[in-house]
Design a protein around this motif. Structure first.
Motif, PDB file in Angstrom:
ATOM      1  N   MET A  13       0.848  -1.191   0.000  1.00 63.33           N
ATOM      2  CA  MET A  13       0.000   0.000   0.000  1.00 63.33           C
ATOM      3  C   MET A  13       0.879   1.234   0.000  1.00 63.33           C
ATOM      4  O   MET A  13       1.904   1.284   0.697  1.00 63.33           O
ATOM      5  N   GLY A  14       0.469   2.236  -0.741  1.00 63.97           N
ATOM      6  CA  GLY A  14       1.156   3.502  -0.703  1.00 63.97           C
ATOM      7  C   GLY A  14       2.628   3.418  -1.047  1.00 63.97           C
ATOM      8  O   GLY A  14       3.439   4.188  -0.509  1.00 63.97           O
ATOM      9  N   ALA A 138      -4.375   4.230   1.963  1.00 63.28           N
ATOM     10  CA  ALA A 138      -3.517   4.557   0.821  1.00 63.28           C
ATOM     11  C   ALA A 138      -4.194   4.037  -0.432  1.00 63.28           C
ATOM     12  O   ALA A 138      -5.008   3.107  -0.387  1.00 63.28           O
ATOM     13  N   ASP A 139      -3.837   4.622  -1.566  1.00 62.13           N
ATOM     14  CA  ASP A 139      -4.292   4.127  -2.869  1.00 62.13           C
ATOM     15  C   ASP A 139      -5.813   4.060  -2.958  1.00 62.13           C
ATOM     16  O   ASP A 139      -6.381   3.199  -3.639  1.00 62.13           O
ATOM     17  N   GLY A 140      -6.505   4.925  -2.234  1.00 63.22           N
ATOM     18  CA  GLY A 140      -7.956   4.912  -2.247  1.00 63.22           C
ATOM     19  C   GLY A 140      -8.577   3.777  -1.472  1.00 63.22           C
ATOM     20  O   GLY A 140      -9.785   3.527  -1.610  1.00 63.22           O
ATOM     21  N   PRO A 163     -15.788   4.278   4.993  1.00 58.70           N
ATOM     22  CA  PRO A 163     -15.983   2.833   4.872  1.00 58.70           C
ATOM     23  C   PRO A 163     -14.657   2.073   4.838  1.00 58.70           C
ATOM     24  O   PRO A 163     -13.660   2.551   4.292  1.00 58.70           O
ATOM     25  N   ILE A 164     -14.666   0.891   5.429  1.00 55.88           N
ATOM     26  CA  ILE A 164     -13.500   0.014   5.443  1.00 55.88           C
ATOM     27  C   ILE A 164     -13.602  -0.936   4.258  1.00 55.88           C
ATOM     28  O   ILE A 164     -14.596  -1.646   4.100  1.00 55.88           O
ATOM     29  N   ALA A 262     -10.509  -7.925  -3.243  1.00 55.02           N
ATOM     30  CA  ALA A 262     -10.093  -7.103  -2.116  1.00 55.02           C
ATOM     31  C   ALA A 262     -10.237  -5.615  -2.390  1.00 55.02           C
ATOM     32  O   ALA A 262     -10.146  -4.810  -1.487  1.00 55.02           O
ATOM     33  N   ARG A 263     -10.455  -5.257  -3.638  1.00 51.62           N
ATOM     34  CA  ARG A 263     -10.569  -3.839  -3.963  1.00 51.62           C
ATOM     35  C   ARG A 263     -12.033  -3.420  -4.036  1.00 51.62           C
ATOM     36  O   ARG A 263     -12.890  -4.224  -4.303  1.00 51.62           O
TER      37      ARG A 263
END
Length: 263
Positions: A13-14, A138-140, A163-164, A262-263
Motif C-alpha cells: 500500500m502507498g 492509501a491508494d484509495g 468505509p472500510i 479485495a478492492r
C-alpha cells in the motif's frame, strides 16, 4: 494482500511493503507451525512492520531478525526502548489515536481489548504497552488490521471516518481454548456488524498448535485438528446468517487474497 499465517499479513500500500506481527519460523517456544512457512520472496522486500502488541506470537524477535536490517518497525507507544535493547535497529512508536504518514501511507493506531504485557495479564513486571490495531489508508483503500482483540466499546468508531474496504479479523488462536481478549467466529461476526467492511479476511487460525497436540488420538487431538480448519468457515457462516453484506474471503495460510475481490 497475502495471509502468511497466524496474524502475519503482507500488504502493498502507498508504495510500501509491510508485514503485520511477523511470525516466520517453524516454532515459537512450545508452539509448532503446522503449515509451510513464508517464502523468502514474501519477506525480502519488506520495508515496514506493524506490531500490535508484545506477546511473543506477535512480536517475535527471531522473526524480526530475519527481515532486512533497515526495516522500520512500528510498535505500541512505550515499547520502543525495550525493543531497541533487543538489537532491532529502526524502531518507532505509535500510540492509540495517533497517526503517522509514511510517504503515501497513513497509519492510525486504534484500540484493542487485549493484554499488552509481554508475558501475560497476570504479571506486573517487565515490558508493558497497550495492545492496539491499525487502520491503513492509501491508494484509495482503507484497511483495518485488528491484531488480537475482543469486542470493545468504540469498535464502531473505527469505521466512522469512512468505509472500510478490507478488515483482517482474528477468529481463533493456537490452542484448544481462547482466553479473554480474543474473537471466536461468533464474536468476529459481531465485529463485522460494527465495522461494516466490504471484505473481511479471517486470520489468527490454522497456523500454530502446541507440539504434538494435533496428532494425539482421542477427543483432545480431534478437537485441535478441527480448530485448525473450522473457525474461518464458522465465521463466514455466522456473517451470512446475520445477513451482513460483507464478503468473507477464507484464505488458507500462505495464500494471496484475489486483488479484484479485495478492492
Amino acid at each position: 494482500m497475502r495471509f502468511l499465517g497466524h496474524s502475519t499479513v503482507r500488504l502493498q500500500m502507498g508504495g510500501r511493503v509491510l508485514l503485520t506481527d511477523p511470525v516466520l519460523t517453524p516454532r515459537i517456544g512450545p508452539l509448532r507451525r503446522v503449515v509451510p512457512g513464508p517464502d523468502a520472496s514474501d519477506v525480502r522486500d519488506v520495508d515496514l512492520v506493524l506490531i500490535s502488541h508484545l506477546h511473543a506470537d506477535h512480536l517475535h524477535l527471531p522473526s524480526l531478525r530475519m527481515l532486512p536490517r533497515d526495516v522500520r518497525v512500528v510498535v505500541p507507544r512505550g515499547a520502543g526502548t525495550w525493543l531497541r535493547g533487543k538489537g532491532v535497529a529502526r524502531v518507532e512508536e505509535l500510540g492509540i489515536g495517533e497517526r503517522r504518514d509514511v510517504d503515501g501511507l497513513r497509519i492510525t493506531g486504534v484500540p484493542a481489548d487485549h493484554s499488552g504485557h509481554r508475558w501475560g495479564p497476570r504479571l506486573t513486571h517487565g515490558p508493558q504497552s497497550s495492545a492496539m490495531g491499525h487502520l491503513l489508508e492509501a491508494d484509495g483503500m482503507r484497511v483495518y488490521v485488528s491484531g488480537d482483540t475482543g469486542l470493545f466499546d468504540g469498535m464502531d468508531d473505527v469505521a466512522a471516518a469512512g468505509p472500510i474496504d478490507l478488515a483482517a479479523l482474528p477468529v481463533w488462536g493456537w490452542g484448544p481454548n481462547l482466553g479473554p481478549g480474543h474473537l471466536d467466529p461468533a464474536r468476529a461476526a459481531d465485529a463485522v456488524a460494527r465495522l461494516r467492511p466490504r471484505v473481511a479476511v479471517p486470520v489468527h487460525w490454522g497456523t500454530l498448535a502446541l507440539t504434538g497436540l494435533a496428532g494425539m488420538p482421542g477427543p483432545a487431538g480431534a478437537r485441535m485438528r478441527r480448530l485448525l480448519v473450522a473457525p474461518p468457515y464458522e465465521f463466514a457462516a455466522a456473517v451470512a446468517a446475520a445477513g451482513h453484506p460483507t464478503d468473507v474471503l477464507v484464505v488458507p495460510p500462505g495464500e494471496p487474497v484475489e486483488p479484484e475481490r479485495a478492492r
